[in-house]
Design a protein around this motif. Structure first.
Motif, PDB file in Angstrom:
ATOM      1  N   MET A   1     -27.418  92.977 181.707  1.00 48.51           N
ATOM      2  CA  MET A   1     -27.335  93.199 183.156  1.00 48.51           C
ATOM      3  C   MET A   1     -27.312  91.852 183.862  1.00 48.51           C
ATOM      4  N   THR A   2     -26.450  91.706 184.860  1.00 45.23           N
ATOM      5  CA  THR A   2     -26.367  90.448 185.589  1.00 45.23           C
ATOM      6  C   THR A   2     -26.555  90.687 187.070  1.00 45.23           C
ATOM      7  N   VAL A   3     -27.082  89.682 187.722  1.00 43.34           N
ATOM      8  CA  VAL A   3     -27.218  89.701 189.173  1.00 43.34           C
ATOM      9  C   VAL A   3     -26.555  88.444 189.693  1.00 43.34           C
ATOM     10  N   HIS A   4     -25.588  88.584 190.607  1.00 44.04           N
ATOM     11  CA  HIS A   4     -24.887  87.409 191.129  1.00 44.04           C
ATOM     12  C   HIS A   4     -25.860  86.509 191.870  1.00 44.04           C
ATOM     13  N   ASP A   5     -25.693  85.241 191.688  1.00 45.89           N
ATOM     14  CA  ASP A   5     -26.664  84.267 192.143  1.00 45.89           C
ATOM     15  C   ASP A   5     -25.903  83.077 192.696  1.00 45.89           C
ATOM     16  N   GLU A   6     -26.498  82.343 193.568  1.00 48.81           N
ATOM     17  CA  GLU A   6     -25.872  81.119 194.062  1.00 48.81           C
ATOM     18  C   GLU A   6     -26.193  79.955 193.132  1.00 48.81           C
ATOM     19  N   ALA A  33     -27.944  85.490 187.319  1.00 47.98           N
ATOM     20  CA  ALA A  33     -29.186  85.772 186.609  1.00 47.98           C
ATOM     21  C   ALA A  33     -28.938  86.884 185.602  1.00 47.98           C
ATOM     22  N   LEU A  34     -29.373  86.660 184.370  1.00 47.60           N
ATOM     23  CA  LEU A  34     -29.255  87.665 183.314  1.00 47.60           C
ATOM     24  C   LEU A  34     -30.611  88.337 183.166  1.00 47.60           C
ATOM     25  N   HIS A  35     -30.683  89.597 183.451  1.00 47.89           N
ATOM     26  CA  HIS A  35     -31.937  90.314 183.318  1.00 47.89           C
ATOM     27  C   HIS A  35     -32.083  90.862 181.903  1.00 47.89           C
ATOM     28  N   GLY A  36     -33.321  91.116 181.523  1.00 50.68           N
ATOM     29  CA  GLY A  36     -33.602  91.658 180.203  1.00 50.68           C
ATOM     30  C   GLY A  36     -34.419  90.719 179.344  1.00 50.68           C
ATOM     31  N   GLY A  37     -34.451  89.428 179.673  1.00 51.66           N
ATOM     32  CA  GLY A  37     -35.263  88.491 178.915  1.00 51.66           C
ATOM     33  C   GLY A  37     -36.737  88.670 179.207  1.00 51.66           C
ATOM     34  N   ILE A  38     -37.569  88.419 178.207  1.00 48.75           N
ATOM     35  CA  ILE A  38     -39.011  88.596 178.361  1.00 48.75           C
ATOM     36  C   ILE A  38     -39.720  87.257 178.499  1.00 48.75           C
ATOM     37  N   THR A  39     -39.308  86.288 177.696  1.00 42.30           N
ATOM     38  CA  THR A  39     -40.030  85.013 177.664  1.00 42.30           C
ATOM     39  C   THR A  39     -39.414  83.942 178.551  1.00 42.30           C
ATOM     40  N   SER A  40     -38.170  84.157 179.004  1.00 42.32           N
ATOM     41  CA  SER A  40     -37.465  83.086 179.697  1.00 42.32           C
ATOM     42  C   SER A  40     -36.669  83.621 180.877  1.00 42.32           C
ATOM     43  N   GLU A  41     -36.315  82.687 181.753  1.00 41.60           N
ATOM     44  CA  GLU A  41     -35.360  82.963 182.825  1.00 41.60           C
ATOM     45  C   GLU A  41     -33.986  82.557 182.292  1.00 41.60           C
ATOM     46  N   MET A  42     -33.037  83.499 182.334  1.00 44.98           N
ATOM     47  CA  MET A  42     -31.722  83.256 181.758  1.00 44.98           C
ATOM     48  C   MET A  42     -30.668  83.300 182.861  1.00 44.98           C
ATOM     49  N   ARG A  43     -29.738  82.352 182.830  1.00 47.81           N
ATOM     50  CA  ARG A  43     -28.625  82.351 183.781  1.00 47.81           C
ATOM     51  C   ARG A  43     -27.314  82.053 183.064  1.00 47.81           C
ATOM     52  N   GLY A 114     -19.446  89.941 175.261  1.00 45.16           N
ATOM     53  CA  GLY A 114     -20.146  91.174 174.945  1.00 45.16           C
ATOM     54  C   GLY A 114     -21.336  91.406 175.851  1.00 45.16           C
ATOM     55  N   ARG A 115     -22.020  92.512 175.625  1.00 43.51           N
ATOM     56  CA  ARG A 115     -23.181  92.871 176.443  1.00 43.51           C
ATOM     57  C   ARG A 115     -24.183  93.626 175.588  1.00 43.51           C
ATOM     58  N   TRP A 282     -36.252  96.954 179.722  1.00 47.02           N
ATOM     59  CA  TRP A 282     -35.436  98.114 179.376  1.00 47.02           C
ATOM     60  C   TRP A 282     -35.172  98.972 180.607  1.00 47.02           C
ATOM     61  N   ARG A 283     -36.193  99.129 181.442  1.00 49.85           N
ATOM     62  CA  ARG A 283     -35.993  99.904 182.666  1.00 49.85           C
ATOM     63  C   ARG A 283     -35.077  99.166 183.639  1.00 49.85           C
ATOM     64  N   GLU A 284     -35.212  97.841 183.702  1.00 45.65           N
ATOM     65  CA  GLU A 284     -34.322  97.050 184.555  1.00 45.65           C
ATOM     66  C   GLU A 284     -32.873  97.167 184.094  1.00 45.65           C
ATOM     67  N   ALA A 285     -32.680  97.414 182.814  1.00 45.15           N
ATOM     68  CA  ALA A 285     -31.335  97.548 182.258  1.00 45.15           C
ATOM     69  C   ALA A 285     -30.779  98.959 182.436  1.00 45.15           C
ATOM     70  N   GLY A 286     -31.543  99.833 183.086  1.00 47.26           N
ATOM     71  CA  GLY A 286     -31.030 101.163 183.379  1.00 47.26           C
ATOM     72  C   GLY A 286     -31.722 102.308 182.684  1.00 47.26           C
TER      73      GLY A 286
END
Length: 308
Positions: A1-6, A33-43, A114-115, A282-286
């Motif tokens: 899951m991605t969220v558009h970010d500046e 921003a890539l959601h789904g990570g637990i230990t890190s902030e991913m972009r 991929g996703r 997992w819930r954030e991913a739908g």
């Protein structure tokens, strides 16, 4: 899951560090921003070249981890040994494990197509792909052997779900009080589960990410960890199906029934401490139905089934 970010959301020192590792004339023009990570902030970073073309990189930022440097160093060790092996993993671009240049410890790597796919639909087709990929990972013989696996869960830290079968859980906890069965060590991903695997159309497995926990240990442990995740995501039967698919793909597990049961039980008990932590992404991913309570009930069914 991605969220558009500046692009401006990337911290200034980190953006400057990233820019120093780009080709001449390239610049970051977009960040997601890539959601789904637990230990890190991913972009995911989109990089534009002087000719108008673009490419994508992934930036991992570790915000709040005491051993962040060790965590990133272990991922670097794995990533530098995977090119040329046939395992679809990111390639290392740069790392600042001690935050000497960035606001936080950071790692820059290539982006894989991929996703992640967490939906129930299509799981029957994905499980054999997961199994075959695990067999390929376990066949690797790295020049630098990673650290021995670490089993953090103990009999005293297991969290028994409310309403669980107390008899079955007590027997499971007693099982992991015993020393682990003997094993022949193999290269492990150590966090191989659907959240760290990318799929393309078909389905087709296109990538395996998050190699910071790569370890040396029993193949059963990797299979058991993924089996428990599948049991939570899709139902206990899918955890059992992965074990079958792994052997169908040529993977070798422990020889005796008691040894083969030890690792799935240990993996299930490990998840007992992580339910809230895994439920959120997992819930954030739908998968909004995968509340902590719902997962606890599934985990109880899985562990109880393993204990017979």
């Amino acid at each position: 899951m991605t969220v558009h970010d500046e692009v401006g959301a990337v911290r200034p020192s980190t953006l400057a560090w990233v820019s120093r590792h780009l080709e001449v004339g390239e610049r970051v023009v977009r960040a997601e921003a890539l959601h789904g990570g637990i230990t890190s902030e991913m972009r995911r970073l989109t990089v534009a070249g002087p000719d108008g073309g673009t490419r994508e990189l992934v930036l991992r930022t570790v915000l709040d981890m005491e051993d962040a440097a060790d965590y990133l160093d272990r991922e670097v060790c794995a990533l530098t040994q995977l090119p040329g092996t046939g395992v679809p993993a990111p390639e290392l671009v740069a790392v600042d494990a001690t935050a000497a240049h960035c606001e936080y410890p950071s790692l820059l790597m290539t982006h894989l197509a991929g996703r992640t796919v967490l939906a129930d639909e299509g799981v029957a087709a994905r499980v054999p792909l997961l199994a075959r990929q695990l067999v390929a990972i376990h066949a690797l013989r790295p020049l630098a052997r990673p650290r021995e696996y670490v089993a953090l869960t103990t009999a005293d830290t297991v969290v028994v779900p409310e309403g669980a079968d107390r008899t079955a859980w007590a027997a499971a906890i007693d099982m992991i009080r015993e020393p682990p069965p003997p094993y022949e060590g193999r290269f492990l991903h150590r966090d191989f589960q659907p959240g760290n695997v990318l799929f393309g159309p078909g389905p087709r497995l296109t990538g395996v990410v998050d190699w910071a926990s790569a370890s040396w240990g029993p193949t059963d442990l990797d299979v058991a960890h993924c089996s428990a995740a599948l049991a939570l995501l899709h139902g206990p039967q899918w955890g059992l199906r992965l074990t079958e698919a792994y052997e169908e793909a040529g993977g070798v597990l422990a020889a005796t029934a008691s040894e083969r049961r030890y690792w799935p039980v240990r993996a299930g008990l490990t998840y007992s401490e992580e339910l809230r932590r895994v439920s959120q992404p997992w819930r954030e991913a739908g998968r909004t139905e995968l509340t902590t309570r719902f997962l606890a009930a599934r985990l109880d069914a899985y562990v109880t089934g393993l204990m017979g």
